[in-house]
Design an enzyme around this catalytic site. Structure first.
Site, short mmCIF file in Angstrom:
data_model
loop_
_atom_site.label_atom_id
_atom_site.label_comp_id
_atom_site.label_asym_id
_atom_site.label_seq_id
_atom_site.Cartn_x
_atom_site.Cartn_y
_atom_site.Cartn_z
N CYS A 196 0.86 -1.18 0.00
CA CYS A 196 0.00 0.00 0.00
C CYS A 196 0.90 1.23 0.00
O CYS A 196 1.58 1.50 0.98
CB CYS A 196 -0.91 0.00 1.23
SG CYS A 196 -1.95 1.48 1.34
N HIS A 251 -2.67 -4.70 -10.48
CA HIS A 251 -3.44 -3.57 -10.99
C HIS A 251 -3.84 -3.81 -12.44
O HIS A 251 -3.07 -4.38 -13.21
CB HIS A 251 -2.62 -2.28 -10.90
CG HIS A 251 -2.36 -1.83 -9.50
ND1 HIS A 251 -3.17 -0.95 -8.84
CD2 HIS A 251 -1.37 -2.19 -8.64
CE1 HIS A 251 -2.69 -0.77 -7.61
NE2 HIS A 251 -1.61 -1.51 -7.47
N CYS A 286 -4.96 6.07 -4.19
CA CYS A 286 -4.33 4.74 -4.12
C CYS A 286 -2.90 4.92 -4.59
O CYS A 286 -2.66 5.21 -5.77
CB CYS A 286 -5.07 3.73 -4.99
SG CYS A 286 -4.29 2.09 -5.05
N GLY A 339 -1.78 2.31 -7.00
CA GLY A 339 -2.57 2.53 -8.20
C GLY A 339 -2.04 3.70 -9.02
O GLY A 339 -2.04 3.65 -10.25
#
Length: 307
Positions: free
Chosen positions: A86, A181, A239, A242
């Site tokens: 993360c 992803h 994110c 992301g």
């Protein structure tokens, strides 16, 4: 002769910090100086926005098991599932460690499920995170591509995934940054079908471990807007991984050039990628600190789930 002292029960009161990185919010737990047994049930209770503290993810800081790392941190989604990485959480991790006095080392080396990442805390400009290795093969994101058509764009291979109700399939770039992803380019991220196509892609049976679904609008070669429907959390305000995946995909497609500013609904991140090293820079902020009775919280959530 003295009787042995009875062992003291482990307290159900946990100290925590609530933090966010560009609106992606976390409950931070210090498992170094207090005993923390974090289960999926307890993670869901902490993340619950009605009965709990409320968060996209729960981050647990522990002593490292790898001698090359300063600490280990574990990441639990709002649904209780544990994940690999993360980016926004990594920035909050290093700020949390410094604010709690657990270490003054700068940079810090953090052990995550897939290896070790390096983080540097700059009080003026934010936190820099070296994000690790990027991979692009379908197997790297647990993607079953059997029977799917492809289209080449720049150095990238786009996988054409049919979506019910849409005349044309979605062209996905696959990127693994420890976690998986699938990135698509859209004309207007504000109008993108994140709430419908996002969960469809995230839970598509072709992705063995689910996937983070990114929707990227290219403003210019150094600027994008992004929304992400995350595994186990739904759409978040930002994110970090992301953002990295979107930038890497855009560079491989020939649409972007490093560095790239990524505007999310919660703030902006800066991503740099030279084909090897991947760096993310952005904010990390403490909102409040407190103490929670985890047993009482789980009991409240259990009552909620009866109906």
């Amino acid at each position: 002769m003295h009787s042995p002292t009875a062992p003291q029960p482990v307290s159900s009161l946990w100290r925590f910090s609530k933090m966010h990185g560009a609106g992606n919010d976390f409950v931070m737990l210090d498992g170094v100086t207090q005993p923390i047994e974090l289960t999926p049930e307890r993670a869901r209770a902490l993340a619950d926005r009605h009965f709990g503290i409320g968060a996209d993810q729960i981050l647990l800081v522990e002593a490292a098991t790898d001698t090359e790392a300063d600490f280990r941190y574990r990441i639990f989604n709002a649904d209780g599932s544990e994940v690999e990485h993360c980016g926004n959480g990594a920035r909050c991790f290093v700020r949390f460690v410094h604010e709690q006095g657990l270490s003054s080392a700068n940079p810090l080396r953090a052990q995550i499920r897939t290896g070790i990442i390096s983080l540097y805390n700059d009080p003026q400009r934010g936190v820099d995170v070296m994000m690790g290795t990027t991979r692009f093969a379908p197997a790297d994101v647990g993607f079953d591509h059997t029977g799917l058509e492809t289209r080449d764009q720049g150095d990238d291979t786009l996988w054409l995934l049919p979506v019910p109700g849409q005349a044309a399939p979605v062209a996905l770039s696959l990127v693994s940054i420890s976690n998986p992803h699938a990135v698509q380019v859209v004309d207007d991220v504000k109008q993108a079908p994140v709430a419908t196509v996002g969960p469809f892609i995230e839970s598509h049976p072709r992705f063995a471990h689910k996937v983070n679904a990114g929707f990227m609008q290219v403003i210019d070669p150094h600027h994008i807007k992004l929304r992400v429907y995350e595994r186990g959390a739904g759409e978040t305000l930002a994110c970090g991984t992301g953002a990295c995946a979107a930038v890497v995909a855009g560079i491989r497609r020939g649409l972007l050039q490093s560095p790239v500013v990524v505007d999310t609904r919660g703030g902006s991140l800066r991503i740099e990628w030279d084909g090897q090293a991947l760096r993310m820079s952005g904010p990390a902020q403490t909102v409040f600190t407190g103490q929670v009775d985890i047993d009482a919280l789980c009991a409240s959530l259990a009552r909620k789930e009866i109906f």
